[in-house]
Design a protein around this motif. Structure first.
Motif, PDB file in Angstrom:
ATOM      1  N   ALA A  64      39.674  38.708  31.885  1.00 44.65           N
ATOM      2  CA  ALA A  64      39.056  39.502  32.949  1.00 44.65           C
ATOM      3  C   ALA A  64      40.113  40.186  33.811  1.00 44.65           C
ATOM      4  O   ALA A  64      39.872  41.260  34.374  1.00 44.65           O
ATOM      5  N   LEU A  65      41.277  39.563  33.906  1.00 44.94           N
ATOM      6  CA  LEU A  65      42.358  40.138  34.712  1.00 44.94           C
ATOM      7  C   LEU A  65      42.879  41.429  34.091  1.00 44.94           C
ATOM      8  O   LEU A  65      43.304  42.350  34.801  1.00 44.94           O
ATOM      9  N   GLY A  66      42.833  41.523  32.757  1.00 46.58           N
ATOM     10  CA  GLY A  66      43.287  42.737  32.075  1.00 46.58           C
ATOM     11  C   GLY A  66      44.796  42.795  31.959  1.00 46.58           C
ATOM     12  O   GLY A  66      45.518  41.949  32.503  1.00 46.58           O
ATOM     13  N   PRO A  67      45.312  43.807  31.280  1.00 46.79           N
ATOM     14  CA  PRO A  67      46.756  43.907  31.021  1.00 46.79           C
ATOM     15  C   PRO A  67      47.574  44.451  32.192  1.00 46.79           C
ATOM     16  O   PRO A  67      48.799  44.338  32.198  1.00 46.79           O
ATOM     17  N   ALA A  68      46.915  45.072  33.164  1.00 46.22           N
ATOM     18  CA  ALA A  68      47.672  45.704  34.256  1.00 46.22           C
ATOM     19  C   ALA A  68      47.006  45.458  35.613  1.00 46.22           C
ATOM     20  O   ALA A  68      46.581  46.387  36.300  1.00 46.22           O
ATOM     21  N   PRO A  69      46.906  44.208  36.036  1.00 46.17           N
ATOM     22  CA  PRO A  69      46.312  43.924  37.339  1.00 46.17           C
ATOM     23  C   PRO A  69      47.239  44.353  38.471  1.00 46.17           C
ATOM     24  O   PRO A  69      48.444  44.539  38.262  1.00 46.17           O
ATOM     25  N   SER A  70      46.675  44.496  39.654  1.00 46.58           N
ATOM     26  CA  SER A  70      47.517  44.752  40.826  1.00 46.58           C
ATOM     27  C   SER A  70      48.307  43.485  41.129  1.00 46.58           C
ATOM     28  O   SER A  70      47.969  42.388  40.653  1.00 46.58           O
ATOM     29  N   VAL A  71      49.348  43.629  41.943  1.00 42.45           N
ATOM     30  CA  VAL A  71      50.165  42.468  42.292  1.00 42.45           C
ATOM     31  C   VAL A  71      49.323  41.429  43.030  1.00 42.45           C
ATOM     32  O   VAL A  71      49.424  40.228  42.763  1.00 42.45           O
ATOM     33  N   GLY A  72      48.460  41.893  43.922  1.00 42.24           N
ATOM     34  CA  GLY A  72      47.595  40.972  44.660  1.00 42.24           C
ATOM     35  C   GLY A  72      46.672  40.198  43.733  1.00 42.24           C
ATOM     36  O   GLY A  72      46.492  38.986  43.891  1.00 42.24           O
ATOM     37  N   GLU A  73      46.082  40.898  42.778  1.00 35.52           N
ATOM     38  CA  GLU A  73      45.206  40.251  41.811  1.00 35.52           C
ATOM     39  C   GLU A  73      45.972  39.253  40.958  1.00 35.52           C
ATOM     40  O   GLU A  73      45.488  38.157  40.664  1.00 35.52           O
TER      41      GLU A  73
END
Length: 223
Positions: A126-135
């Motif tokens: 669910a996070l995916g390959p390119a989450p934000s730093v916060g995520e």
């Protein structure tokens, strides 16, 4: 202060000896002060101090009780204290995490269930390959917290939870400044998860060590 310390020690002795057990209500203030040979004021100060560190629970209009003394409850005070850390001690917190978290991950290896591993896998997907730093940082904290919960050691779990705060800012800083930080973190999470699925405690321990050490080594070079 010395009188208050004496009062704290006497109440502690009552709890350690079993005279007061988790959930027990303390005698009335006047009775307990007389029993322990203390002034009511020093007893009151001791009760206030012990309530701050979750040993006692003061219930307005009901009385004062010994708490459950659950490690998670008692170690809440640790979280409060470590929030006052100085920036120059972050490396020391990371070093402690590097010692404890791999051990907790190894302990969790035979205990964590397939369904729980599937949940971790789903969260990574669910996070995916390119989450934000916060995520990424939020997911990182939850990923390790979920694994450590299955270590079977509530004290270890609570200690690591309390130590996570000081390292959060370092993780965010790394995510913002190190080019491959996101991909590297996701790769290490996948490796830890694979070792857990294989029930390979030593591989899980090793990957958890690599994971924490990578943040520590980056921070040493950045300071």
């Amino acid at each position: 202060m010395a009188v208050t310390d004496e009062a704290i020690e006497k109440i502690k002795e009552m709890i350690v000896s079993g005279a007061l057990r988790p959930g027990d209500r303390l005698p009335k203030e006047s009775e307990l002060a007389a029993e322990l040979g203390l002034s009511r004021n020093s007893l009151r100060e001791a009760v206030r101090a012990l309530s701050l560190i979750r040993i006692l629970d003061v219930r307005q209009g009901d009385g004062t009780y010994v708490t459950s003394l659950d490690p998670r409850l008692l170690l809440e005070a640790l979280s409060f204290v470590v929030d006052f850390h100085r920036d120059d001690t972050v490396l020391e917190f990371l070093a402690v995490r590097r010692i404890l978290e791999p051990a907790a991950t190894a302990l969790a290896t035979p205990r964590i269930t397939g369904a729980q591993l599937d949940a971790l896998d789903a969260a990574l997907n669910a996070l995916g390959p390119a989450p934000s730093v916060g995520e990424l940082v939020a997911a990182d904290l939850e990923f390790h917290r979920s694994i450590v919960r299955h270590s079977g050691n509530t004290v270890l779990c609570s200690l690591l939870d309390g130590l996570s705060g000081p390292t959060t800012r370092a993780r965010v800083w790394r995510g913002l400044t190190q080019e491959d930080a996101v991909a590297r973190t996701l790769h290490e999470h996948r490796a830890i998860l694979a070792a857990l699925r294989d029930r390979d405690a030593e591989a899980a321990r090793s990957w958890a060590t690599v994971h924490v050490a990578s943040v520590e080594m980056w921070l040493r070079s950045a300071l």
